[in-house]
Every structure is written in structure tokens, then in C-alpha cells.
Design an enzyme around this catalytic site. Sequence first.
Site, PDB file in Angstrom:
ATOM      1  N   PRO A   2       0.784  -1.204   0.000  1.00 31.26           N
ATOM      2  CA  PRO A   2       0.000   0.000   0.000  1.00 31.26           C
ATOM      3  C   PRO A   2       0.822   1.262   0.000  1.00 31.26           C
ATOM      4  O   PRO A   2       1.688   1.474   0.830  1.00 31.26           O
ATOM      5  CB  PRO A   2      -0.768  -0.101   1.316  1.00 31.26           C
ATOM      6  CG  PRO A   2       0.118  -0.886   2.202  1.00 31.26           C
ATOM      7  CD  PRO A   2       1.105  -1.601   1.363  1.00 31.26           C
ATOM      8  N   GLU A   3       0.492   2.128  -0.925  1.00 29.55           N
ATOM      9  CA  GLU A   3       0.946   3.501  -0.881  1.00 29.55           C
ATOM     10  C   GLU A   3      -0.316   4.324  -0.651  1.00 29.55           C
ATOM     11  O   GLU A   3      -1.381   3.778  -0.408  1.00 29.55           O
ATOM     12  CB  GLU A   3       1.674   3.861  -2.184  1.00 29.55           C
ATOM     13  CG  GLU A   3       2.874   2.935  -2.447  1.00 29.55           C
ATOM     14  CD  GLU A   3       3.629   3.227  -3.734  1.00 29.55           C
ATOM     15  OE1 GLU A   3       3.741   4.415  -4.081  1.00 29.55           O
ATOM     16  OE2 GLU A   3       4.089   2.286  -4.382  1.00 29.55           O
ATOM     17  N   ARG A 124       3.465 -10.902   5.403  1.00 33.56           N
ATOM     18  CA  ARG A 124       4.868 -10.754   5.810  1.00 33.56           C
ATOM     19  C   ARG A 124       5.077 -10.221   7.222  1.00 33.56           C
ATOM     20  O   ARG A 124       6.225 -10.039   7.645  1.00 33.56           O
ATOM     21  CB  ARG A 124       5.610  -9.887   4.776  1.00 33.56           C
ATOM     22  CG  ARG A 124       5.738 -10.606   3.440  1.00 33.56           C
ATOM     23  CD  ARG A 124       6.369  -9.741   2.377  1.00 33.56           C
ATOM     24  NE  ARG A 124       7.773  -9.473   2.632  1.00 33.56           N
ATOM     25  CZ  ARG A 124       8.531  -8.710   1.844  1.00 33.56           C
ATOM     26  NH1 ARG A 124       7.999  -8.119   0.791  1.00 33.56           N
ATOM     27  NH2 ARG A 124       9.780  -8.529   2.117  1.00 33.56           N
ATOM     28  N   ARG A 163      17.540  20.752   0.968  1.00 31.89           N
ATOM     29  CA  ARG A 163      18.165  19.434   1.090  1.00 31.89           C
ATOM     30  C   ARG A 163      19.161  19.228  -0.034  1.00 31.89           C
ATOM     31  O   ARG A 163      19.160  19.931  -1.036  1.00 31.89           O
ATOM     32  CB  ARG A 163      17.081  18.335   1.054  1.00 31.89           C
ATOM     33  CG  ARG A 163      15.917  18.574   2.008  1.00 31.89           C
ATOM     34  CD  ARG A 163      16.359  18.512   3.461  1.00 31.89           C
ATOM     35  NE  ARG A 163      16.695  17.171   3.836  1.00 31.89           N
ATOM     36  CZ  ARG A 163      15.814  16.281   4.306  1.00 31.89           C
ATOM     37  NH1 ARG A 163      14.547  16.630   4.441  1.00 31.89           N
ATOM     38  NH2 ARG A 163      16.192  15.065   4.641  1.00 31.89           N
TER      39      ARG A 163
END
Length: 285
Positions: A2-3, A124, A163
Amino acid sequence: MPELPEVETIARKLEPELIGKTILDADLRWPRTLAMPSVKIFKQQIKGQKIREVTRRAKFFILHLSDFSLLIHLRMSGDLLIRNSTIRPEKHDRLILRLLSAPSSAQTAAEDGGLSSLVFNDTRKFGRVWLTSTPEEVLGRLGPEPLSREFTAQWLYNALGKRHRQLKPLLLDQTFLAGLGNIYTDEALHIAKLHPLVLSDSVTVEQARDLREAVRKVLKEGIRRNGASIDWVYRGGEFQNHFRVYDRAGKSCPVCSTEIKRIIVGQRSTHYCPKCQADAEVTHG
DNA sequence: CACGTCACCTGCGTGC
DNA sequence: TGCACGCAGGTGACGT
């Protein structure tokens, strides 16, 4: 699996099934699924809680209860589904919440005897659940929601400039921007015509604007197609049939027909079109 | 702060 | 068939 779009899809689908129901009890079949509190406290506190609201933040699924928030992160292989309580648990069920319909929904109660379950299935075992009255402690460090109004081109340009990181790992960093994962990051970079190894502080105002639009476009498309379903995890979506670059190494770019490349960036598979996403800084730098 | 490495897990596809 | 290996939508804890 899932995103952001997959979690959003699940939340929208489950909301009408959950609102107003009361949690009778919890069957925690793999205790390490529970991040907090202890198993004992969790079972005490969850009992009798009524589900007020169902929302999403980043990749977290959030059940707003009478006195607490139940946060669920599906990680790689998690899924949430409603099941009739009379059906026996399946192999990878990690947490089952037995639900009681609200007295007012007599029709639903008549159909299923008033009993259903919210099942957290996770092959998992990476998925985690938090029961807390202070969800900010879990969600507090997340970056902005890409589909919110605060995610503007100007914000992105400024944030990228502060960044000095490659775009791919930076976009995957949930404290920078919340909700993107490996699929949607590759897709967004392709739409924006940006190479995944481009350094964030070299992105121009125009490129930041394009990237912002690309991120929002691909997330909305994912939601519109009910997310992406690959292999045995999470059935139902169809965005996997519309990937531009993800999992398409060796195939041709939908824009220019150039062969799509696959490289490893930050231990993650990364897919891009070397022509559409060519970048002088990277290829000649 | 950036970045590399490992850890956490199970299951599937591939090649020998 | 069996077996080793590489791969998987995510994150967190390390060390340098």
C-alpha cells in the site's frame, strides 16, 4: 502493497461498513502486530469502543474511536477487509476485531446476525497497529499530504532547496512528503521528466512545479483506479495496468518508445526512461 | 544530516 | 522434483 492511493481506496471502501459499529473484542493472532500499548491494555481499552470516523494520513489507516485512535500501517503486504464473524480465520490474519452493528441499522443486523469482523491480514508480518489517545506521537513527524493545499509548488521548491539528496530517496522519505512509495515515486518522476538521481537542490522552480503537478496527478489517477494490485497482494485495483515505467524495465516508454531502464537506488528498484528523464547533471556529471 | 547495511517476514518465479 | 537465489508496494535501527 500500500501507498497512499491503496490506503485511501481501502479507507473509502471500509468507511460505510465501520461507521457507528462497536468493537466487541480483539483477537490478536500475531502479538507483534501490536506496536502499542501492551496486549493486555489493548484488549481492555478496545472493548466497547464505538467507531466514529474512518480517515487516512500518509499510509496510515485511522479509526477514530470513542476514546482512542486506532492507527494501522499495512507496510508491504497488509490488507484490511470486512468478514462475516462466522467465517473462520485465515492463515495470515494477524488481528480480528469483532464488531456489533449499531441498534439503528436493523437491516444490516438482520442480514448478518449483527456480527461482522474487521480483519487485518498481513502475510509478511511487517504491518503494525497502535491504539493511542495521542496519535500525534505516531504521526507527528510526517511531511505534508501531497493532495492537501499546503503542498504547493513554492513549498516544494523551497523544501527541495534545503536538502541535498537524490530525488528518489527524498520523495520516499515520509518525513519529507507523506504517502509516496516505490511505484508512485517512479511514475511521478517520469511524468515530471526528472531523473531519479537528480539532486534536490538543483531542481528549478519550473521543475518543482512540474514535479508537484506530477505527484498529484499520479496519486489521483491511482485513487481513481482503486489503487494498484500486484501478485497475490491486494486484489481489486487496476492502476497496475497503466504503469508508465514501474516494473516495465526492457519495455518501451509510452511517451518516446525508448527502452525503460532499471537501476537500484537506496536498495530500491527504480525505473525510468533514459530519454524522457535524461539529465545533464546526472549523465555527464 | 546523508548514506550504507541489516533486520524484520513470507511467498513466488526462475534457473540449474 | 528439489533447491538456491533473487525479488517484492515499507520502515526503523544501527554504524560511518
